[in-house]
Scaffold this active site. Structure first.
Site, PDB file in Angstrom:
ATOM      1  N   CYS A 201      -6.985   6.294   5.143  1.00 20.89           N
ATOM      2  CA  CYS A 201      -6.421   6.629   6.386  1.00 20.89           C
ATOM      3  C   CYS A 201      -7.030   7.957   6.977  1.00 20.89           C
ATOM      4  CB  CYS A 201      -4.603   6.711   6.475  1.00 20.89           C
ATOM      5  SG  CYS A 201      -4.156   5.184   7.364  1.00 20.89           S
TER       6      CYS A 201
ATOM      7  N   GLN B  66       0.919  -1.115   0.023  1.00 29.06           N
ATOM      8  CA  GLN B  66      -0.127  -0.143   0.047  1.00 29.06           C
ATOM      9  C   GLN B  66       0.764   1.154   0.124  1.00 29.06           C
ATOM     10  OE1 GLN B  66      -2.405   1.581   3.491  1.00 29.06           O
ATOM     11  NE2 GLN B  66      -4.175   1.159   2.397  1.00 29.06           N
TER      12      GLN B  66
ATOM     13  N   ASP C  27     -15.477  -2.853  11.114  1.00 29.58           N
ATOM     14  CA  ASP C  27     -16.386  -3.426  12.368  1.00 29.58           C
ATOM     15  C   ASP C  27     -16.649  -5.009  12.253  1.00 29.58           C
ATOM     16  OD1 ASP C  27     -16.099  -0.877  13.447  1.00 29.58           O
ATOM     17  OD2 ASP C  27     -18.204  -0.515  13.434  1.00 29.58           O
TER      18      ASP C  27
HETATM   19  C1  LIG Z   1      -3.533   0.890  13.948  1.00 24.47           C
HETATM   20  C2  LIG Z   1      -4.345   0.881  12.851  1.00 24.47           C
HETATM   21  C3  LIG Z   1      -3.564   1.080  11.783  1.00 24.47           C
HETATM   22  C4  LIG Z   1      -4.209   1.405  10.468  1.00 24.47           C
HETATM   23  N1  LIG Z   1      -3.287   1.523   9.453  1.00 24.47           N
HETATM   24  C5  LIG Z   1      -3.992   1.853   7.957  1.00 24.47           C
HETATM   25  C6  LIG Z   1      -2.815   1.735   6.714  1.00 24.47           C
HETATM   26  O1  LIG Z   1      -1.811   1.928   6.947  1.00 24.47           O
HETATM   27  N2  LIG Z   1      -3.667   1.755   5.913  1.00 24.47           N
HETATM   28  C7  LIG Z   1      -5.065   1.971   5.570  1.00 24.47           C
HETATM   29  O2  LIG Z   1      -5.533   1.933   4.502  1.00 24.47           O
HETATM   30  N3  LIG Z   1      -5.717   1.660   6.826  1.00 24.47           N
HETATM   31  C8  LIG Z   1      -5.206   1.676   7.873  1.00 24.47           C
HETATM   32  N4  LIG Z   1      -5.980   1.482   9.098  1.00 24.47           N
HETATM   33  C9  LIG Z   1      -7.350   1.192   8.735  1.00 24.47           C
HETATM   34  C10 LIG Z   1      -7.595  -0.197   8.630  1.00 24.47           C
HETATM   35  O3  LIG Z   1      -7.083  -0.690   7.601  1.00 24.47           O
HETATM   36  C11 LIG Z   1      -9.418  -0.542   8.606  1.00 24.47           C
HETATM   37  O4  LIG Z   1      -9.963   0.293   7.272  1.00 24.47           O
HETATM   38  C12 LIG Z   1      -9.992  -0.051   9.965  1.00 24.47           C
HETATM   39  O5  LIG Z   1      -9.315  -0.465  10.957  1.00 24.47           O
HETATM   40  C13 LIG Z   1     -11.459  -0.526   9.789  1.00 24.47           C
HETATM   41  O6  LIG Z   1     -11.804  -1.660   9.976  1.00 24.47           O
HETATM   42  P1  LIG Z   1     -11.767  -2.778  11.400  1.00 24.47           P
HETATM   43  O7  LIG Z   1     -13.042  -2.101  12.019  1.00 24.47           O
HETATM   44  O8  LIG Z   1     -11.688  -4.342  10.819  1.00 24.47           O
HETATM   45  O9  LIG Z   1     -10.464  -2.535  11.916  1.00 24.47           O
HETATM   46  C14 LIG Z   1      -5.499   1.379  10.390  1.00 24.47           C
HETATM   47  C15 LIG Z   1      -6.341   1.048  11.380  1.00 24.47           C
HETATM   48  C16 LIG Z   1      -5.803   0.679  12.546  1.00 24.47           C
HETATM   49  C17 LIG Z   1      -6.564   0.406  13.801  1.00 24.47           C
END
Ligand SMILES: Cc1cc2nc3c(=O)[nH]c(=O)nc-3n(C[C@H](O)[C@H](O)[C@H](O)COP(=O)(O)O)c2cc1C
Length: 344
Positions: free
Chosen positions: A100, A70, A205
């Site tokens: 992000c 990415q 989520d």
């Molecule tokens: C600690 C952390 C770091 C993340 N870093 C990135 C990243 O580098 N690139 C990205 O596209 N999303 C990043 N995200 C977002 C996640 O890829 C994802 O879209 C988001 O956590 C929602 O999914 P979930 O509810 O399953 O956690 C990050 C999320 C967290 C919690």
């Protein structure tokens, strides 16, 4: 499920999470049922490519393909260069970060802030596709539903990105403004799915097999991406895969298996980061693994004071061995803590 020429074993993906989904963690998730994993984001800032952090992120030694990297940034030419740089280092898929909420690159907001400037977002996609396509490398895009509640332009951006040659779209069901607050909504993801022909991945989520089935049903998405719920519980992928395939819930993993997975993960972690950094950066993974388990919080506090690899491994081994003697299967975590909401 296919991304360009790459056929994936299943439709359950690990979300890219900076500071979490490094190569050892991605490999562990794949071993435990994830069909695909995207690396942590690599900046488009050339001056940082030789930093230890970025070169670790760009190191894919031994990683099973397809290798997806990415990239994040705000300048189309720089993003194209970043794509070429990573393709030269083994990337087989390039993912553009428009998801992000809090990443600044070159003093400008990158990530989901790009959704507010559709012309720039599209210019970035076009520039990256222009360098990746001739090399046979598909480009994918990860985004949110929009900038804010009143500006949810995911559908328009998805259509434009598809016309520009993007091979897959991932949509996190929150706006940029929401950060990680509130609940993800899936209607916009469903609208994106209905608007494009390329595969669409639903994200946000998803924390248990029933939720995975619900999100698939609401969105009609081709795949699911799971982030925070995999922290400390990477076997969630096989639990979801089993439930989707059979309608039955797997029992929790054997505590001794969890012990083995975590110890093997720690050794891979130290090998990547070295002992000095590794013993410290491993603490968060150990902390997530013991979250909500009997004695977990007390163990986490003791373990955080250990700064020597051998002692950290022994402490983790002993904790899970004692737990295994009382509980053959991993006990259900006590309070169902909210998904961790931190951003690197
Ligand atoms: C600690 C952390 C770091 C993340 N870093 C990135 C990243 O580098 N690139 C990205 O596209 N999303 C990043 N995200 C977002 C996640 O890829 C994802 O879209 C988001 O956590 C929602 O999914 P979930 O509810 O399953 O956690 C990050 C999320 C967290 C919690």
């Amino acid at each position: 499920m296919q991304i360009g020429p790459h056929l994936l074993p299943n439709r359950l993906f690990v979300a890219p999470m900076a500071g979490v989904t490094d190569r050892p963690f991605r490999q562990l998730c794949r071993q435990l049922g994830a069909g695909y994993a995207v690396s942590e984001m690599v900046t488009s800032r050339k001056d940082l490519w030789h930093s230890l952090k970025t070169s670790r992120r760009a190191d894919h030694t031994g990683e099973p393909g397809p290798i997806a990297v990415q990239i994040a940034g705000t300048d189309a030419a720089m993003m194209a260069e970043a794509a070429a740089y990573n393709i030269d280092r083994g990337a087989q898929i390039i993912d553009i970060n428009m998801g992000c909420p809090a990443k600044k690159v070159c003093n400008k907001w990158a990530g989901s802030a790009l959704m507010r400037d559709e012309a720039l977002a599209l210019a970035i996609v076009q520039a990256v596709v222009a360098v990746a396509a001739p090399r046979g490398v598909p480009v994918t895009l990860k985004m949110r539903t929009g900038w804010c509640q009143a500006e949810r332009n995911a559908v328009a951006l998805a259509r434009a990105a598809e016309s520009a040659g993007v091979a897959m779209l991932t949509v996190h069901g929150r706006t940029r403004e929401q950060g990680y607050t509130g609940a993800a909504e899936y209607d916009t993801v469903a609208a994106v799915k209905a608007a494009v022909r390329v595969p669409v991945v639903a994200n946000g989520d998803i924390d248990c097999p029933a939720k995975a089935r619900e999100v698939l049903a609401i969105t009609g998405a081709d795949a699911l991406m799971i982030g925070r719920a995999a922290m400390g519980r990477p076997w969630i992928f096989r639990e979801i895969a089993h439930f989707l395939a059979t309608g039955n819930t797997l029992p929790p993993p054997a505590t001794r298996d969890v012990r083995q997975w975590l110890l093997a993960h720690l050794h891979d972690h130290y090998a990547l980061y070295g002992e000095h950094t590794g013993v410290r950066s491993a603490r968060k993974h150990i902390g997530w693994a013991v979250r909500g388990l009997p004695g977990g919080e007390a163990f986490r506090c003791t373990m955080n004071a250990i700064d020597e690899v051998g002692r950290q491994v022994a402490a983790v081994g002993d904790y899970f061995e004692a737990l295994a003697q009382a509980h053959g299967l991993l006990p259900q975590p006590a309070a169902n803590d909210e998904l961790i909401a931190l951003e690197a």
